[in-house]
Enzyme design. Sequence first.
Site, PDB file in Angstrom:
ATOM      1  N   ASP A 516      -3.967   2.911  -8.620  1.00 19.49           N
ATOM      2  CA  ASP A 516      -5.001   2.500  -7.661  1.00 19.49           C
ATOM      3  C   ASP A 516      -6.388   2.885  -8.178  1.00 19.49           C
ATOM      4  OD1 ASP A 516      -6.342   1.799  -5.394  1.00 19.49           O
ATOM      5  OD2 ASP A 516      -5.164   3.040  -4.022  1.00 19.49           O
ATOM      6  N   ASP A 580      -7.047  -3.815   1.672  1.00 19.29           N
ATOM      7  CA  ASP A 580      -5.870  -3.363   2.430  1.00 19.29           C
ATOM      8  C   ASP A 580      -5.576  -4.239   3.649  1.00 19.29           C
ATOM      9  OD1 ASP A 580      -6.108  -1.353   0.630  1.00 19.29           O
ATOM     10  OD2 ASP A 580      -5.887   0.259   2.083  1.00 19.29           O
TER      11      ASP A 580
END
Length: 768
Positions: A516, A580
């Site tokens: 990430d 997200d």
Amino acid sequence: MLKKWALVFLVAFLMTSLSCTSGEVKPPRLDLSTGWKFMPQDNLDFARPDFDDSAWKTIEVDRTWNQQGYPKYEGFAWYRIRIVIPSSLIKNAVLKDSLIFHLGKIDDFDQVFLNGELIGENLKNVPPGTKATDDFKNLDHSFWNVPRRYSLAVDDPRIKWDRENVIAIRVYDWGVAGGIYSGDLYLAPADLSEYVKFIYVPNLFTFHQKEIEKTLALRNVSSRYRIKGKFYLRMVDNLTGETVLKRKFPVILQPNARAEYSFKVPKLNRSATLYYRVKLQKSLEERVEKEGLPYILTPPVKSEPRINGARVYGQRPGKPFLFRIAASGKRPLHFSARNLPEGLSLDTTRGIIRGVVKKAGTYPVLITVKNSLGADTKTLRIVIGDRIALTPPMGWNSWNVWGLSVTQERVYAAARAFVEKGLADHGWTYINIDDGWEIYGQAREPKRKPNGEIRTNNKFPDMKKLGDDIHALGLKFGIYSSPGPLTCGGYTGSYGHEEQDARTFASWGVDYLKYDLCSYRKMMTDQNDPRQLMPPYEKMYRALRKQNRDIVYSLCEYGNGRVWEWGARVGGNLWRTTGDIWDEWDRMFSIGFNQEMAAPYAGPGHWNDPDMLVVGWVGWSEQLHPTRLTPDEQYTHVSLWALLSAPLLLGCDLERLDDFTLNLLTNDEVIAIDQDPLGKQALPVIKEKNIQVYKKDLADGNWAVGIFNIGESTQTYTLNFQDLGLSGKLQVRDVWCQKNLGEFTNTFRTVIPAHGVRLLKIFRPGTN
Ligand code: GAL
């Protein structure tokens, strides 16, 4: 006497309000939805009422600051507004004891100051004299989606009645998007209805033969007032619009009390909504909530044996091989395999294939599963070669459920649930830890051992054991890190230790790495420049390839720099195409229905990842709630992800799976669309205002077709085969119901509820 007088006044007030608003009582409130000023900097002096903000720019509070000229800004920023708070607000109120600050949703953290003094922080009221600190940065970042509401007693010295007040809000955004963004900001006196909370008890719905049973609780969250009124229940059939059922319950709740209401409603087996309405005496507002009634479309899993899941599996030569044959049916099952490549062996009672295959090649293995009721045989194509993840990975990830409160026990519980609840029998395989297993960046303790090896925090006492335990179940183990020094949650990342971390992960038995971007962004001058994005990802890929095991490589950088165009080149097996996801229709919709640009880049070994599934109980923290997607929206979510050949990663508490969610996740025909060996991502072929139709080519020469109603009301739709590039008489199957609907000539007509879907398989003539 006084009481009587008060009552007369109340009645008179209610009547005037009623008459001048033609039946609708508008509670008094002071609008704060406009007039804010903004400074993307941090300084506690900004809280002071006499601070001169005349040079600050104005900002809207109905969208994030990123959408208003600060596209990349993250960290601290301040909002300020000057307002006169009229005492009439309270004079005209029924409850005259407190003033509520409704400040909408704030991404991620907030501290609210009134006239220089802190009044609230991250959903909690604070007493006068409280000093503002930065300690909240250590909390789970799970507030971004929760409306802020702070309450002050009317005699609180921090309020200046009938004079100018300054509200200053210090916002901290940890990344992605930030600011005050839902637009619904106002001050209002407390209303009794605010003290009523709907509590969705864990056992959501129980399915009986003809009825569905539901228990809902109401809680009086006031420690002062007794609550009296009525709770009205109404059930509406979404396809016909008819009210199917109406019920009424008395509500009497002492301070802090809770009461449960259990009721049964007819099982329609199609889309329906339950409307809950609470109307209290002495209250100007009603509390209204609605909930989609789950309806199960898929027939129960059969007792006869059936082989499910991916029909093709890739592994590199010489690497440990682990494959759990997904098979359903009454236990015990007996497994056998013909033509297993050399080096592999099969556990015939559990259906787990292990070993090492040295020789590259394609091995069609004939698998048979038997039980007392029959047998099923299917070919599994084992491809020993350069490529892994030949079908989109399916599994569980800790983020959407536990957020940073993930623990080793919770991860293992998910693995156990995969087996015990039967999900593993339908192909669910990976158990992935997301952020929060490392040492927190600001913790005093060392982040790494003296030799540089990354340490786990005390929630993960034994990572190697966890890997072994997951593998013992025949499942695979995933982990998370960042190319930056810190992860998005502020935990230790792999920066400067890439090779070493890859080695450590391999020694723990890791089969999957989500990498990430997070703090690495600070080292970049342009977050959208592939020339800057590719090297850190490629570096970790090279490190992973040196290990003695295959590790599926998941790139997470939110779609920056059109990652789909180069993700495979840096070794990615999947890459996030967006920011997200969360459990709201708008969010799921804007992600799921905008994947067209990346479609040409998906295929066996390299997938577009529109983020994880938000079904079941989610929460991003220890506080979980049932997904806010309605059942129709959940059917849409899973259907669309399957059509998109998206990785299917659950982010819910698997120990709290209800009948509906379990059914939603174990329809083998839906899963087969996702896991189709051709690996072709569906494209929208029809885009109308309310309807979108997606078509996916399948390996067997047929098509999966999703007709989505993206509108707000039920639609009748006639699908023209010509619009799909098809014609004539075609056999149509309803995939969720697993039912052939018959032959249709040129068109197919259907009714679809709002935000719902009809998922079809359409057969080439003569193939079904
Ligand atoms: C985000 C990422 C999420 C989750 C989170 C952890 O950047 O997109 O999926 O991994 O970080 O902090």
